[in-house]
Structure formats: structure tokens, C-alpha cells
Design an enzyme around this catalytic site. Structure first.
Site, short mmCIF file in Angstrom:
data_model
loop_
_atom_site.label_atom_id
_atom_site.label_comp_id
_atom_site.label_asym_id
_atom_site.label_seq_id
_atom_site.Cartn_x
_atom_site.Cartn_y
_atom_site.Cartn_z
CG ASP A 180 -3.55 4.30 3.41
OD1 ASP A 180 -4.59 4.23 4.54
OD2 ASP A 180 -3.39 2.96 2.81
CE LYS B 28 -9.12 -2.31 4.14
NZ LYS B 28 -9.14 -3.20 3.19
CD1 TRP C 91 -2.65 -2.03 1.78
CD2 TRP C 91 -2.91 -1.05 0.07
NE1 TRP C 91 -3.23 -2.98 0.70
CE2 TRP C 91 -3.44 -2.21 -0.14
CE3 TRP C 91 -3.42 0.03 -1.42
CZ2 TRP C 91 -4.46 -2.81 -0.79
CZ3 TRP C 91 -4.15 -0.56 -1.89
CH2 TRP C 91 -5.02 -1.81 -2.23
#
Ligand code: PMP
Length: 360
Positions: free
Chosen positions: A172, A196, A102
């Protein structure tokens, strides 16, 4: 009706009481005779839903008044571009820490807008740890420093918040927001895709210090300008209304659980017992440095990967779903977000013990 234990990395499990409430309100929200999905985002009913969600998130995370909370679209991936567009503020370079897939995607996207200085990378050990503060080669002239506190695929989390001095820190938090306390004041910007720990996909939360707004890169699309979003209460255009409502139900649920600190304790217990089991059982292993093991995403491999398919099929039969690792790395991964109950982890461990015994 049966509900399985869902270990999906995202879109992830949602709390059953949240889905029950949404179901009860589906056709007729609080006596108004229509679904939230059918409401105008400008109606007083919807505005009250949206404002309550924001306030509950502010309460849960103790977000100071000088931070804006934006309910944006395009997922965390759109933020990979919006961050440089909004935060370069006349500068030409930004610092990034690379701890896995990511971070790498954020870096790749940022390179379209500026010079990216990778200040530390965990590539030397196949992304199984988070670099230490003293190993960050920070540039005091950078527009900002970006990092990924929890790498969802590798299951690697930072055990500290980088100190970047006066350079704005951007994080993030897609896969760990609301799982434990975050000191928001240490960050210039926090972002998280919703699917999530927040709610359904389609929404991305951005928490940004207001003094950073207003100086965007030429050509920045209006829908990607934080200042415009902030000035319009995230309703410059039609927001993801239903996802926002569902996120609000999740925030209320989290408050009902006792808030972030109460859920952190459950999360710590869940992760501890799963890692302890993996470490003690020779059939399973996890490669991540002990102090960087993610409490949300627990990757593990079996002694013999020829058994992976059988493991997954039998797990599914036992009501344990979505345990396959990310398609790029294989193996297994159990995502144990806030909404995954402790009983799910207990059931997983019992299944894993049984499977190991049969196949050792
Ligand atoms: N960052 C992290 C840490 C993630 O886990 C994900 C999605 N799994 C993303 C970014 C990308 O999010 P989205 O699919 O919402 O764009």
C-alpha cells in the site's frame, strides 16, 4: 489571490501549475469546446488523455510491460478487500505486517476473506518503527504478503523492501508512491489512493503483475475484478474521468520537474531539515526510530499539549494549513508530499522556531 502552504495528509496539496492548466482548460479542452468533465470516456479525446496518463506513469516508475496499470475507484480502502478477492487464488491464508493504523485496517478487512497471519507487528513500541526482515515470520504457503511501506498517520516508513521469496509481495504505497524510485519488479501488486502524490480523490492506482489475474474469489463483484478492469482498459464502467485527467497533469508536471529521482532529492532535503530542526529544538519531538522516519508525513508533538490549539491557530494565521495530527493520535503532522514546495518547509520551520521561543 493567495495560496497557503497546505500540509494536509490527504486530499493534499496539488502543484499550482497543474491547477492553473486545469483551470485554463476547464471550459474548453484544447479547442474542443467542452470540459474534460463533460466528455464521454469512450471519445477519442478522452481516450488520448487516459492513455497519456498511463504512459507517463509507466515512464516515471519504469513499470515493465508484464504489469497492468489499473485506474480504479473506491480508494485504497476498497483495495483492502479487492486484494484478497483477487489474489488468494485458491489459498486460504495471507501474511500481513502490522505497522500502524492503515496496516490494521487492511488486516481487518482481509479477515473477512481469509485467515490472516500477522507476521510481525510494531505494536510493542506503539508503532514507532518498522520490523526488520529477520523478524518477519513468513509462511511460504501464504497467498501473498501485504505491508504498508509508509504509514501516513504514524509517519513510519520501511527502509527496505521485504524479501518474501516466491510469495507475491503486495504494498500500500498510498502516501509515498512517486516520492522516490520503487523497483516495481520486486512487487506482485502496488496500490495507492490518488489524493496524496497522484491527484484528486476518487481514483486508486493499482499496478499488478498480469500472471496473477483471473482467478478471483467466488462472489467477487465485477467492478472489483482486476482481470475485468485490465481487459477493459479500466473502462468496464465509467471511470473517475476528471481525477484521471488531473492525475495525468500531475504526472506531466513530475516529468517536467525531472522525474522521480529529481523529486526524491527535494523530498530528502525537505524531510532532513524538518527532522533536524525537531531534534535540535527541545520544544518539539518525534518518537519514530531514525531510520524509519517518513519523508512524506512528519508527526511531532509540542512540549505541552495545552498549546496545541494556539499553535494551530497561529500557524493558520501565518498561512500554514492543516498541521493537526490525525484525529486518532492528536499532536501535529506535516505532510510534505511532492507538491509541497521546499519554501513551505522553510516557512514551517521559521514559524516553529518563533513559536517555541515565545512559549518555551
Ligand atoms: N492506506 C494509506 C497508507 C492511507 O494513507 C490511506 C488514506 N489516508 C488509506 C489507505 C485509505 O485511503 P482511502 O481514503 O483512499 O480509502
Amino acid at each position: 489571490m493567495t495560496r497557503v502552504f497546505n500540509f494536509c495528509a490527504g486530499p493534499a496539496a496539488l502543484p499550482t501549475p497543474v491547477l492553473e492548466k486545469a483551470s485554463a482548460e476547464m471550459l474548453d479542452w484544447q479547442g474542443k469546446g467542452l470540459s474534460v468533465m463533460e466528455m464521454s470516456h469512450r471519445s477519442p479525446e478522452y481516450v488520448s488523455i487516459a492513455q497519456k496518463a498511463e504512459q507517463d506513469l509507466r515512464d516515471l516508475m519504469s513499470i515493465p510491460d508484464n504489469y497492468k496499470v489499473l485506474f480504479m475507484q473506491g480508494g485504497a480502502t476498497a483495495q483492502f478487500a479487492m486484494i484478497p478477492m483477487n489474489l488468494l487464488r485458491g489459498k486460504a491464508t495471507a501474511d500481513y505486517i502490522n505497522t500502524g493504523q492503515w496496516s490494521a485496517k487492511a488486516i481487518k478487512e482481509a479477515k473477512r476473506y481469509c485467515d490472516v497471519n500477522v507476521v510481525a507487528s510494531a505494536e510493542d513500541k506503539n508503532f514507532t518503527y518498522a520490523p526488520a526482515q529477520q523478524d518477519l515470520k513468513l509462511n511460504p504457503e501464504a497467498a501473498y504478503v501485504h505491508y504498508t511501506p509508509n504509514e501516513t498517520i504514524g509517519g513510519v516508513e520501511f527502509d527496505y523492501v521485504p524479501d518474501t521469496g516466491d510469495v507475491p509481495l503486495v504494498a500500500d504505497f498510498s502516501s509515498s508512491i512517486l516520492s522516490e524510485h520503487i523497483d516495481v519488479t520486486k512487487f506482485a501488486l502496488i496500490y495507492a489512493g490518488a489524493q496524496k502524490n497522484i491527484g484528486p480523490a476518487g481514483l486508486c492506482i493499482v499496478i499488478v503483475r498480469e500472471d496473477l489475474l483471473g482467478d478471483v474469489l467466488v462472489g467477487t463483484p465485477t467492478a472489483m475484478n482486476y482481470q475485468v478492469a485490465a481487459d477493459n482498459g479500466s473502462m468496464y464502467n465509467t471511470p473517475a474521468t476528471y481525477s484521471w485527467y488531473l492525475a495525468g497533469l500531475v504526472f506531466q508536471w513530475l516529468k517536467d520537474q525531472g522525474g522521480v529521482d529529481a523529486i526524491r532529492k527535494v523530498n530528502e532535503r525537505k524531510a532532513k531539515k524538518l527532522y533536524e530542526f525537531i531534534d535540535l529544538n527541545a520544544f518539539y519531538s518525534n518518537p519514530v526510530a531514525i531510520n524509519n522516519r517518513s519523508k512524506m508525513n512528519v508527526p511531532f508533538v509540542l512540549k505541552d499539549d495545552a498549546l496545541d490549539k494556539i499553535f494551530l491557530a497561529e500557524a493558520e494565521k501565518a498561512g500554514l494549513l492543516n498541521l493537526a495530527g490525525h484525529r486518532s493520535v492528536g499532536g501535529m503532522r506535516a505532510s510534505i508530499y511532492n507538491s509541497v514546495p521546499e519554501e513551505a518547509v522553510d516557512a514551517l520551520i521559521a514559524f516553529m522556531a518563533d513559536f517555541a521561543e515565545k512559549n518555551m
